[in-house]
Design an enzyme around this catalytic site. Sequence first.
Site, PDB file in Angstrom:
ATOM      1  N   CYS A 185       0.664  -0.716   0.268  1.00  0.00           N
ATOM      2  CA  CYS A 185       0.248   0.146   0.358  1.00  0.00           C
ATOM      3  C   CYS A 185       0.833   1.043   0.263  1.00  0.00           C
ATOM      4  O   CYS A 185       1.448   1.739   0.776  1.00  0.00           O
ATOM      5  CB  CYS A 185      -0.925  -0.048   0.741  1.00  0.00           C
ATOM      6  SG  CYS A 185      -2.207   1.733   1.414  1.00  0.00           S
TER       7      CYS A 185
ATOM      8  N   CYS B 280      -2.879   2.001   7.150  1.00  0.00           N
ATOM      9  CA  CYS B 280      -1.850   1.810   6.509  1.00  0.00           C
ATOM     10  C   CYS B 280      -0.794   0.707   6.693  1.00  0.00           C
ATOM     11  O   CYS B 280       0.245   1.403   7.202  1.00  0.00           O
ATOM     12  CB  CYS B 280      -1.760   2.512   5.261  1.00  0.00           C
ATOM     13  SG  CYS B 280      -0.729   1.929   3.500  1.00  0.00           S
TER      14      CYS B 280
ATOM     15  N   GLU C 229       1.143  -0.337  -7.244  1.00  0.00           N
ATOM     16  CA  GLU C 229       1.731   0.885  -6.427  1.00  0.00           C
ATOM     17  C   GLU C 229       2.136   1.552  -5.986  1.00  0.00           C
ATOM     18  O   GLU C 229       3.853   0.332  -5.445  1.00  0.00           O
ATOM     19  CB  GLU C 229       0.810   1.053  -4.624  1.00  0.00           C
ATOM     20  CG  GLU C 229      -1.789   0.469  -5.232  1.00  0.00           C
ATOM     21  CD  GLU C 229      -1.829   0.729  -4.249  1.00  0.00           C
ATOM     22  OE1 GLU C 229      -0.756   1.249  -2.683  1.00  0.00           O
ATOM     23  OE2 GLU C 229      -3.165   0.131  -4.176  1.00  0.00           O
TER      24      GLU C 229
ATOM     25  N   ASP D 113      -2.939  -6.879   1.979  1.00  0.00           N
ATOM     26  CA  ASP D 113      -3.218  -6.993   0.654  1.00  0.00           C
ATOM     27  C   ASP D 113      -3.071  -7.521  -0.652  1.00  0.00           C
ATOM     28  O   ASP D 113      -2.024  -7.668  -0.315  1.00  0.00           O
ATOM     29  CB  ASP D 113      -2.261  -5.759   0.653  1.00  0.00           C
ATOM     30  CG  ASP D 113      -3.186  -4.543   1.820  1.00  0.00           C
ATOM     31  OD1 ASP D 113      -3.739  -4.244   1.995  1.00  0.00           O
ATOM     32  OD2 ASP D 113      -2.226  -3.155   2.752  1.00  0.00           O
TER      33      ASP D 113
ATOM     34  N   TYR E  27      -7.605   4.413  -9.575  1.00  0.00           N
ATOM     35  CA  TYR E  27      -7.503   3.605  -8.509  1.00  0.00           C
ATOM     36  C   TYR E  27      -8.512   2.444  -9.262  1.00  0.00           C
ATOM     37  O   TYR E  27      -8.043   1.464  -8.358  1.00  0.00           O
ATOM     38  CB  TYR E  27      -7.393   4.693  -7.129  1.00  0.00           C
ATOM     39  CG  TYR E  27      -7.633   3.561  -5.903  1.00  0.00           C
ATOM     40  CD1 TYR E  27      -6.414   2.992  -5.333  1.00  0.00           C
ATOM     41  CD2 TYR E  27      -8.599   3.213  -5.321  1.00  0.00           C
ATOM     42  CE1 TYR E  27      -5.691   2.123  -4.397  1.00  0.00           C
ATOM     43  CE2 TYR E  27      -8.602   2.009  -4.391  1.00  0.00           C
ATOM     44  CZ  TYR E  27      -7.480   1.696  -4.035  1.00  0.00           C
ATOM     45  OH  TYR E  27      -7.120   1.458  -2.462  1.00  0.00           O
TER      46      TYR E  27
ATOM     47  N   CYS F 260      18.849  -4.934   7.034  1.00  0.00           N
ATOM     48  CA  CYS F 260      18.937  -5.301   5.267  1.00  0.00           C
ATOM     49  C   CYS F 260      20.990  -5.160   5.311  1.00  0.00           C
ATOM     50  O   CYS F 260      21.490  -3.670   5.955  1.00  0.00           O
ATOM     51  CB  CYS F 260      18.616  -4.204   4.088  1.00  0.00           C
ATOM     52  SG  CYS F 260      19.144  -5.111   2.767  1.00  0.00           S
TER      53      CYS F 260
ATOM     54  N   TYR G 126      -0.030  -4.951  -5.036  1.00  0.00           N
ATOM     55  CA  TYR G 126       1.171  -5.179  -3.871  1.00  0.00           C
ATOM     56  C   TYR G 126       2.225  -5.645  -4.217  1.00  0.00           C
ATOM     57  O   TYR G 126       2.642  -5.822  -3.268  1.00  0.00           O
ATOM     58  CB  TYR G 126      -0.252  -5.489  -2.867  1.00  0.00           C
ATOM     59  CG  TYR G 126      -1.515  -4.751  -2.694  1.00  0.00           C
ATOM     60  CD1 TYR G 126      -1.487  -3.402  -2.501  1.00  0.00           C
ATOM     61  CD2 TYR G 126      -3.195  -4.917  -2.918  1.00  0.00           C
ATOM     62  CE1 TYR G 126      -2.473  -2.685  -2.255  1.00  0.00           C
ATOM     63  CE2 TYR G 126      -3.911  -4.607  -2.845  1.00  0.00           C
ATOM     64  CZ  TYR G 126      -3.939  -3.931  -2.382  1.00  0.00           C
ATOM     65  OH  TYR G 126      -4.742  -2.684  -1.863  1.00  0.00           O
TER      66      TYR G 126
END
Length: 215
Positions: A46, A201, A89, A124, A77, A210, A129
């Site tokens: 999202c 969200c 997105e 989602d 959208y 990472c 996504y």
Amino acid sequence: MVTPERALRGRDAYAYRVPERHAVLGTPLAGPWPEGTEVIYLALGCFWGAEKEMWQLPGVVTTAAGYQGGYTTFPTYEEVCTGMTGHTEVVLVAYDPAVLSTTELLRTFWSLHDPTQGFRQGNDVGTQYRSAIYPTTPEQAEAAQATREAFEPELRRNGYGPITTEIRPVHDADGTPGTGVFYYAEDYHQQYLHKVPNGYCPVHSTGVACPVPSA
């Protein structure tokens, strides 16, 4: 994933107004930006939460929510949500590489979501996504591959599967379009979590950092 032949046709122009300036940073959404600014397009679920994470990074000039990687021109959208455009997105990130290196930006990208889930992030679900990196320079493409190669072993050590992130240049080596055009999302999507502070969200981080790629 929809094929080009089955994708919605789209239109010749935006069906809505795209705002000129970032609601938080005050910078132009589409430029011009200061000399030396670089642009990369990042998809990590999202775009509401993803954009907020990006605009808060030191060195980021502007961000914008949008659609990219598919076939439908100037999609809405609602069309993207059907899965019939091929777009995901995406967050446009314009940044000063002298302040925020591409490697550090991408390390943040990897750490903010689960890049092993394929066509989903958490609850989602859908091709819109999917995780993706769309670089605009050869150096960005190299950094994308290097950070991916550094991150995947860490994910595996923590019980995750292989990375499914799509990495494709905006322009291929011969100059022909790669992922195609970035289309700005509707006004209400831009800086959504600034306009709607209690908006829902979540960031689907794995909790795995990472590492810095080896030279």
